[in-house]
Design an enzyme around this catalytic site. Structure first.
Site, PDB file in Angstrom:
ATOM      1  N   THR A  64      -5.273  -5.721  -9.156  1.00  0.00           N
ATOM      2  CA  THR A  64      -5.310  -4.421  -8.476  1.00  0.00           C
ATOM      3  C   THR A  64      -6.090  -3.380  -9.274  1.00  0.00           C
ATOM      4  O   THR A  64      -6.157  -3.457 -10.503  1.00  0.00           O
ATOM      5  CB  THR A  64      -3.859  -3.920  -8.257  1.00  0.00           C
ATOM      6  OG1 THR A  64      -3.886  -2.561  -7.846  1.00  0.00           O
ATOM      7  CG2 THR A  64      -3.035  -3.991  -9.542  1.00  0.00           C
ATOM      8  N   ASP A  65      -6.612  -2.399  -8.553  1.00  0.00           N
ATOM      9  CA  ASP A  65      -7.301  -1.295  -9.235  1.00  0.00           C
ATOM     10  C   ASP A  65      -6.331  -0.445 -10.059  1.00  0.00           C
ATOM     11  O   ASP A  65      -6.756   0.343 -10.909  1.00  0.00           O
ATOM     12  CB  ASP A  65      -8.063  -0.414  -8.231  1.00  0.00           C
ATOM     13  CG  ASP A  65      -7.188   0.215  -7.149  1.00  0.00           C
ATOM     14  OD1 ASP A  65      -5.962  -0.033  -7.128  1.00  0.00           O
ATOM     15  OD2 ASP A  65      -7.737   0.968  -6.314  1.00  0.00           O
ATOM     16  N   GLU A  66      -5.023  -0.616  -9.796  1.00  0.00           N
ATOM     17  CA  GLU A  66      -4.048   0.215 -10.521  1.00  0.00           C
ATOM     18  C   GLU A  66      -4.021  -0.091 -12.015  1.00  0.00           C
ATOM     19  O   GLU A  66      -3.487   0.696 -12.788  1.00  0.00           O
ATOM     20  CB  GLU A  66      -2.647   0.043  -9.922  1.00  0.00           C
ATOM     21  CG  GLU A  66      -2.591   0.524  -8.495  1.00  0.00           C
ATOM     22  CD  GLU A  66      -1.178   0.784  -7.978  1.00  0.00           C
ATOM     23  OE1 GLU A  66      -0.261   0.932  -8.796  1.00  0.00           O
ATOM     24  OE2 GLU A  66      -1.018   0.833  -6.756  1.00  0.00           O
ATOM     25  N   TYR A  84       4.923  -1.503 -12.343  1.00  0.00           N
ATOM     26  CA  TYR A  84       4.141  -2.445 -11.521  1.00  0.00           C
ATOM     27  C   TYR A  84       2.750  -2.666 -12.098  1.00  0.00           C
ATOM     28  O   TYR A  84       2.345  -3.799 -12.364  1.00  0.00           O
ATOM     29  CB  TYR A  84       4.021  -1.928 -10.074  1.00  0.00           C
ATOM     30  CG  TYR A  84       2.912  -2.603  -9.299  1.00  0.00           C
ATOM     31  CD1 TYR A  84       3.017  -3.934  -8.912  1.00  0.00           C
ATOM     32  CD2 TYR A  84       1.734  -1.915  -8.969  1.00  0.00           C
ATOM     33  CE1 TYR A  84       1.988  -4.569  -8.223  1.00  0.00           C
ATOM     34  CE2 TYR A  84       0.705  -2.535  -8.276  1.00  0.00           C
ATOM     35  CZ  TYR A  84       0.839  -3.870  -7.905  1.00  0.00           C
ATOM     36  OH  TYR A  84      -0.186  -4.492  -7.237  1.00  0.00           O
ATOM     37  N   LYS A 100       0.938  -6.038 -13.795  1.00  0.00           N
ATOM     38  CA  LYS A 100      -0.309  -6.644 -13.291  1.00  0.00           C
ATOM     39  C   LYS A 100      -1.353  -6.687 -14.409  1.00  0.00           C
ATOM     40  O   LYS A 100      -2.100  -7.658 -14.543  1.00  0.00           O
ATOM     41  CB  LYS A 100      -0.855  -5.866 -12.088  1.00  0.00           C
ATOM     42  CG  LYS A 100       0.002  -5.919 -10.840  1.00  0.00           C
ATOM     43  CD  LYS A 100       0.117  -7.314 -10.239  1.00  0.00           C
ATOM     44  CE  LYS A 100      -1.169  -7.792  -9.587  1.00  0.00           C
ATOM     45  NZ  LYS A 100      -0.959  -9.122  -8.925  1.00  0.00           N
TER      46      LYS A 100
HETATM   47  P1  NAD Z   1       3.537  -8.471  -0.634  1.00  0.00           P
HETATM   48  O1  NAD Z   1       4.636  -7.794  -1.382  1.00  0.00           O
HETATM   49  O2  NAD Z   1       3.332  -8.169   0.809  1.00  0.00           O
HETATM   50  O3  NAD Z   1       3.721 -10.061  -0.745  1.00  0.00           O
HETATM   51  C1  NAD Z   1       4.098 -10.701  -1.920  1.00  0.00           C
HETATM   52  C2  NAD Z   1       4.516 -12.129  -1.579  1.00  0.00           C
HETATM   53  O4  NAD Z   1       4.824 -12.794  -2.816  1.00  0.00           O
HETATM   54  C3  NAD Z   1       5.773 -12.222  -0.702  1.00  0.00           C
HETATM   55  O5  NAD Z   1       5.578 -13.165   0.322  1.00  0.00           O
HETATM   56  C4  NAD Z   1       6.859 -12.683  -1.675  1.00  0.00           C
HETATM   57  O6  NAD Z   1       7.871 -13.464  -1.050  1.00  0.00           O
HETATM   58  C5  NAD Z   1       6.048 -13.505  -2.669  1.00  0.00           C
HETATM   59  N1  NAD Z   1       6.695 -13.608  -3.984  1.00  0.00           N
HETATM   60  C6  NAD Z   1       7.230 -12.605  -4.719  1.00  0.00           C
HETATM   61  N2  NAD Z   1       7.735 -13.092  -5.854  1.00  0.00           N
HETATM   62  C7  NAD Z   1       7.493 -14.433  -5.849  1.00  0.00           C
HETATM   63  C8  NAD Z   1       7.760 -15.482  -6.772  1.00  0.00           C
HETATM   64  N3  NAD Z   1       8.403 -15.250  -7.917  1.00  0.00           N
HETATM   65  N4  NAD Z   1       7.351 -16.735  -6.462  1.00  0.00           N
HETATM   66  C9  NAD Z   1       6.713 -16.970  -5.287  1.00  0.00           C
HETATM   67  N5  NAD Z   1       6.449 -16.018  -4.372  1.00  0.00           N
HETATM   68  C10 NAD Z   1       6.827 -14.758  -4.663  1.00  0.00           C
HETATM   69  O7  NAD Z   1       2.236  -8.174  -1.476  1.00  0.00           O
HETATM   70  P2  NAD Z   1       0.731  -7.919  -0.997  1.00  0.00           P
HETATM   71  O8  NAD Z   1       0.577  -6.486  -0.673  1.00  0.00           O
HETATM   72  O9  NAD Z   1       0.348  -8.960  -0.014  1.00  0.00           O
HETATM   73  O10 NAD Z   1      -0.042  -8.166  -2.365  1.00  0.00           O
HETATM   74  C11 NAD Z   1      -0.502  -9.472  -2.717  1.00  0.00           C
HETATM   75  C12 NAD Z   1      -1.191  -9.414  -4.062  1.00  0.00           C
HETATM   76  O11 NAD Z   1      -2.284  -8.508  -4.010  1.00  0.00           O
HETATM   77  C13 NAD Z   1      -0.289  -8.910  -5.187  1.00  0.00           C
HETATM   78  O12 NAD Z   1      -0.577  -9.663  -6.337  1.00  0.00           O
HETATM   79  C14 NAD Z   1      -0.697  -7.458  -5.371  1.00  0.00           C
HETATM   80  O13 NAD Z   1      -0.489  -7.053  -6.706  1.00  0.00           O
HETATM   81  C15 NAD Z   1      -2.162  -7.523  -5.024  1.00  0.00           C
HETATM   82  N6  NAD Z   1      -2.766  -6.285  -4.484  1.00  0.00           N
HETATM   83  C16 NAD Z   1      -2.197  -5.661  -3.392  1.00  0.00           C
HETATM   84  C17 NAD Z   1      -2.820  -4.539  -2.846  1.00  0.00           C
HETATM   85  C18 NAD Z   1      -2.259  -3.834  -1.636  1.00  0.00           C
HETATM   86  O14 NAD Z   1      -2.795  -2.794  -1.247  1.00  0.00           O
HETATM   87  N7  NAD Z   1      -1.221  -4.341  -0.991  1.00  0.00           N
HETATM   88  C19 NAD Z   1      -3.996  -4.055  -3.422  1.00  0.00           C
HETATM   89  C20 NAD Z   1      -4.534  -4.702  -4.530  1.00  0.00           C
HETATM   90  C21 NAD Z   1      -3.913  -5.835  -5.037  1.00  0.00           C
HETATM   91  O1  TDX Z   2       6.684   7.105   1.701  1.00  0.00           O
HETATM   92  C1  TDX Z   2       5.627   7.212   1.057  1.00  0.00           C
HETATM   93  N1  TDX Z   2       5.045   8.433   0.930  1.00  0.00           N
HETATM   94  C2  TDX Z   2       3.900   8.651   0.215  1.00  0.00           C
HETATM   95  O2  TDX Z   2       3.414   9.776   0.125  1.00  0.00           O
HETATM   96  C3  TDX Z   2       4.987   6.063   0.429  1.00  0.00           C
HETATM   97  C4  TDX Z   2       5.580   4.690   0.542  1.00  0.00           C
HETATM   98  C5  TDX Z   2       3.827   6.304  -0.268  1.00  0.00           C
HETATM   99  N2  TDX Z   2       3.301   7.537  -0.402  1.00  0.00           N
HETATM  100  C6  TDX Z   2       2.061   7.719  -1.166  1.00  0.00           C
HETATM  101  C7  TDX Z   2       2.087   7.126  -2.565  1.00  0.00           C
HETATM  102  C8  TDX Z   2       0.640   6.732  -2.769  1.00  0.00           C
HETATM  103  O3  TDX Z   2      -0.109   7.825  -3.247  1.00  0.00           O
HETATM  104  O4  TDX Z   2       1.037   7.011  -0.466  1.00  0.00           O
HETATM  105  C9  TDX Z   2       0.139   6.364  -1.371  1.00  0.00           C
HETATM  106  C10 TDX Z   2       0.149   4.882  -1.089  1.00  0.00           C
HETATM  107  O5  TDX Z   2       1.417   4.391  -1.467  1.00  0.00           O
HETATM  108  P1  TDX Z   2       1.803   2.838  -1.387  1.00  0.00           P
HETATM  109  O6  TDX Z   2       1.574   2.363   0.011  1.00  0.00           O
HETATM  110  O7  TDX Z   2       3.163   2.668  -1.991  1.00  0.00           O
HETATM  111  O8  TDX Z   2       0.656   2.163  -2.282  1.00  0.00           O
HETATM  112  P2  TDX Z   2       0.196   2.388  -3.797  1.00  0.00           P
HETATM  113  O9  TDX Z   2       1.294   2.910  -4.634  1.00  0.00           O
HETATM  114  O10 TDX Z   2      -1.101   3.152  -3.771  1.00  0.00           O
HETATM  115  O11 TDX Z   2      -0.060   0.844  -4.228  1.00  0.00           O
HETATM  116  C11 TDX Z   2      -0.714  -0.075  -3.305  1.00  0.00           C
HETATM  117  O12 TDX Z   2      -2.063  -0.260  -3.653  1.00  0.00           O
HETATM  118  C12 TDX Z   2      -2.342  -0.972  -4.817  1.00  0.00           C
HETATM  119  C13 TDX Z   2       0.005  -1.409  -3.271  1.00  0.00           C
HETATM  120  O13 TDX Z   2       1.367  -1.219  -2.923  1.00  0.00           O
HETATM  121  C14 TDX Z   2      -0.130  -2.138  -4.581  1.00  0.00           C
HETATM  122  O14 TDX Z   2       0.470  -3.424  -4.491  1.00  0.00           O
HETATM  123  C15 TDX Z   2      -1.596  -2.284  -4.890  1.00  0.00           C
HETATM  124  O15 TDX Z   2      -1.788  -2.879  -6.130  1.00  0.00           O
END
Ligand code: NAD
Ligand code: TDX
Length: 342
Positions: A125-127, A153, A157
């Protein structure tokens, strides 16, 4: 070729599985997922009909289980989406984030070393780069930006990323890493900003915006992320990190207002609530490297992507209502355990 996709019952992993099954019908996809609260087997219902797909419930941090799976499947590629992914939950309870995101990565890579693979790909992630100030729109994260995390988190990562690079340097494991910005699209768990706001706005509930809503995120449609992961995992240079992002920065307030407008709901639903502790101000990716090396550019503009996403949530109300009610947690029980007993 056999590909193990971990975390495939979650948001991005499931979108990736559908992308792979369609694009490479000759490849076999094995999904390893623990089905935590974020995993939803109903999401993979269509994939289950494909003979090239297998679902396995298990923990990436369980060494014996992972090794048994490698012995059965002899994977060529392992792509690790499995993670605890929600920043707010990591602030409440960091332990499981370290366990899954760091130890899970170690266990998977040890199995890769033991059994041999052609590629281990880490979805990051970019985080890991921390945040950028709002008053410097000229700044972007490149792959050379120092790691500087804010939340448990992002720290977990980043820890995993460093371990992946160490396994490349120390053991020569053929690894790649992608670091992507915020995704949105179908099958996103309704605790994350966009699906949370859509589901609450439809119910005319208050929309909790943290702080002043001025934090900026760089939104990418999930399919564009999947295309990029696929390219890097198959064609990216070993030992390299690739940033993924679409130059689509928006404040949270802008995003929430766009959703309200499209749903024809009043802005009076917006409620400003206590800010997230350590809340990152701005994320912005410079995707030059993946463009220059692999020709990747995002295909979906935000205006189109958000419309498609809202339409998807409107036409799949039972998918997210089952999550809100908790019913989805019975799905595995219904699909597997009860059938096995019968
Ligand atoms: P998500 O939370 O929707 O899904 C995570 C999945 O992993 C779930 O199905 C969960 O059951 C499974 N899981 C959790 N712990 C596990 C374990 N110990 N063993 C096996 N499975 C397990 O997450 P997402 O948003 O789909 O993110 C997927 C990946 O992408 C993550 O690694 C996250 O850090 C990364 N990522 C997400 C975003 C975003 O915006 N959502 C952005 C950048 C990177
Ligand atoms: O209820 C809310 N109100 C609010 O203002 C929630 C849930 C979020 N927010 C804000 C927090 C953040 O600035 O919105 C923005 C986005 O929040 P999230 O959806 O929780 O995402 P973020 O914290 O940016 O992280 C996401 O992007 C990077 C993913 O959850 C991560 O898994 C990924 O790595």
């Amino acid at each position: 070729m056999t590909i193990i996709v971990t975390g495939g019952a979650g948001f991005i992993g499931s979108n990736f599985i559908y992308y792979e099954l369609e694009k490479y019908p000759e490849d076999r996809i094995v999904c390893l997922d623990k089905l935590t609260y974020a995993g939803n087997l109903a999401t993979l219902e269509d994939a289950m009909k494909n003979p090239q797909f297998r679902f396995v419930k298990g923990d990436i941090a369980d060494k014996d289980f992972v090794e048994k799976l490698f012995e059965e499947e002899h994977p060529d590629i392992v792509v690790n989406f499995a993670a605890e992914s929600h920043v707010d939950r990591s602030i409440e309870d960091p332990g499981i984030f370290l366990q899954t995101n760091i130890i899970g990565t170690q266990v998977l890579m040890d199995a890769c070393r033991k059994y041999g693979i052609t590629r281990y790909h880490q979805v990051s992630t970019d985080e890991v780069y921390g945040d950028l100030p709002l008053d410097r729109p000229d700044l972007f994260f490149t792959e050379e930006t120092p790691i500087h995390t804010s939340s448990p988190y992002s720290s977990s990562k980043a820890g995993a990323d460093l371990l992946v690079l160490a396994y490349y340097r120390t053991y020569g494991l053929p690894v790649t890493i992608t670091r992507c910005s915020n995704n949105y699209g179908p099958y996103q768990f309704p605790e994350k900003l966009i699906p949370l706001m859509i589901s609450r706005a439809l119910a005319e509930q208050s929309l909790p915006v943290y702080g002043k809503g001025e934090n900026v995120r760089d939104w990418l449609y999930v399919r564009d992320h999947c295309i990029a992961v696929d390219l890097v995992m198959r064609k990216g240079r070993v030992g390299e990190v690739y940033n993924i992002g679409g130059h689509n920065e928006k404040t949270n307030l802008e995003v929430v207002k766009i959703i309200l407008k499209q749903l024809n709901k009043p802005e009076s639903l917006i409620t400003y609530v206590t800010d997230r502790p350590g809340h990152d101000m701005r994320y912005a990716i410079d995707p030059t490297k993946i463009y220059k090396e692999l020709g990747w550019l995002p295909e979906t503009k935000f205006e189109d992507g958000i419309r498609k996403t809202i339409d998807w949530y409107l036409s799949h109300e039972s998918w997210w209502q089952n999550i809100i009610s908790g019913e989805y947690r019975n799905y595995f029980e219904k699909m597997y355990v009860e059938k096995d007993r019968a």
